[in-house]
Design a protein around this motif. Structure first.
Motif, short mmCIF file in Angstrom:
data_model
loop_
_atom_site.label_atom_id
_atom_site.label_comp_id
_atom_site.label_asym_id
_atom_site.label_seq_id
_atom_site.Cartn_x
_atom_site.Cartn_y
_atom_site.Cartn_z
N VAL A 9 0.84 -1.20 0.00
CA VAL A 9 0.00 0.00 0.00
C VAL A 9 0.88 1.25 0.00
O VAL A 9 0.65 2.20 -0.76
N ILE A 10 1.92 1.25 0.82
CA ILE A 10 2.84 2.39 0.90
C ILE A 10 3.56 2.59 -0.44
O ILE A 10 3.67 3.71 -0.94
N ARG A 11 4.02 1.48 -1.04
CA ARG A 11 4.69 1.59 -2.36
C ARG A 11 3.73 2.13 -3.42
O ARG A 11 4.10 2.96 -4.24
N ARG A 12 2.52 1.66 -3.38
CA ARG A 12 1.52 2.08 -4.38
C ARG A 12 1.19 3.57 -4.28
O ARG A 12 1.03 4.24 -5.30
N LEU A 13 1.09 4.09 -3.07
CA LEU A 13 0.68 5.47 -2.88
C LEU A 13 1.85 6.42 -2.62
O LEU A 13 1.66 7.64 -2.56
N GLY A 14 3.05 5.86 -2.53
CA GLY A 14 4.24 6.68 -2.30
C GLY A 14 4.46 7.77 -3.34
O GLY A 14 4.77 8.91 -2.97
N PRO A 15 4.31 7.48 -4.63
CA PRO A 15 4.50 8.53 -5.63
C PRO A 15 3.56 9.72 -5.45
O PRO A 15 3.96 10.87 -5.64
N ALA A 16 2.31 9.47 -5.05
CA ALA A 16 1.37 10.57 -4.83
C ALA A 16 1.82 11.42 -3.64
O ALA A 16 1.73 12.66 -3.69
N ALA A 17 2.30 10.78 -2.60
CA ALA A 17 2.79 11.52 -1.43
C ALA A 17 4.01 12.35 -1.81
O ALA A 17 4.13 13.52 -1.44
N MET A 18 4.93 11.73 -2.55
CA MET A 18 6.14 12.43 -2.96
C MET A 18 5.81 13.64 -3.83
O MET A 18 6.40 14.71 -3.66
N ALA A 19 4.86 13.49 -4.72
CA ALA A 19 4.47 14.59 -5.61
C ALA A 19 3.91 15.77 -4.82
O ALA A 19 4.07 16.92 -5.22
N LYS A 20 3.25 15.49 -3.70
CA LYS A 20 2.68 16.56 -2.87
C LYS A 20 3.68 17.09 -1.84
O LYS A 20 3.39 18.08 -1.16
N GLY A 21 4.81 16.39 -1.66
CA GLY A 21 5.75 16.79 -0.62
C GLY A 21 5.28 16.42 0.78
O GLY A 21 5.63 17.06 1.76
N VAL A 22 4.49 15.36 0.86
CA VAL A 22 3.94 14.88 2.13
C VAL A 22 4.66 13.58 2.51
O VAL A 22 4.87 12.72 1.66
N ASP A 23 5.03 13.46 3.78
CA ASP A 23 5.67 12.22 4.25
C ASP A 23 4.64 11.10 4.32
O ASP A 23 3.51 11.32 4.76
N LEU A 24 5.04 9.91 3.91
CA LEU A 24 4.20 8.72 4.01
C LEU A 24 5.03 7.64 4.66
O LEU A 24 6.11 7.30 4.16
N SER A 25 4.56 7.13 5.80
CA SER A 25 5.36 6.15 6.53
C SER A 25 4.53 4.97 7.01
O SER A 25 3.31 5.05 7.10
#
Length: 143
Positions: A9-25
């Motif tokens: 789930v983290i890998r799948r949504l990681g690019p969206a978080a990165m694009a927004k500059g939001v940390d995903l952990s």
């Protein structure tokens, strides 16, 4: 394995978080045993919805998917530092009556969780301070 599923789930949504500059952990208990849920596809669908919504409403800060052993299974928490939820809709957010697309998706998640004996709740929310959703999943202990 639930931990692999959460990582996916983290890998799948990681690019969206990165694009927004939001940390995903992802955080998890170190002693988390190998627990297999009876409905892994439904659990993953719920987690993708919860994390995806958290990212959608978080402009800065972060989103955390946490896993822990709970009574009778696994407990997942999705915590964000986003917009929070207005008190006027927080109570009805997880019910099938809500007509907004985000609300409808959360209501479907509630129905999915209930179908496999789980439970989805809104643990915490405050406008401007984010929210925490909790998913309790009954599990089979195969460790």
């Amino acid at each position: 394995m639930p931990l692999d599923q959460a990582r996916a789930v983290i890998r799948r949504l990681g690019p969206a978080a990165m694009a927004k500059g939001v940390d995903l952990s992802l955080t998890f208990d170190i002693d988390l045993p190998e627990l297999w849920t009876s409905r892994p596809v439904a659990v993953e669908r719920i987690l993708v919805t919860l994390v995806g919504n958290a990212l959608r409403f978080t402009q800065r800060g972060g989103v955390t998917l946490a896993m822990a052993r709970g009574p009778g299974g696994l407990v997942y928490r999705v915590d964000d530092s986003g917009d929070g939820i207005a008190p006027t809709i927080a109570g009805a957010l997880l019910t099938p009556r809500c007509g907004e697309p985000v609300h409808a998706a959360l209501a479907r998640c509630t129905l999915l969780a209930t179908a496999f004996g789980g439970r989805l709740t809104l643990e915490r929310t405050a406008p401007g301070q984010g929210s925490t959703f909790r998913l309790d999943v009954p599990a089979l202990d195969l460790a």
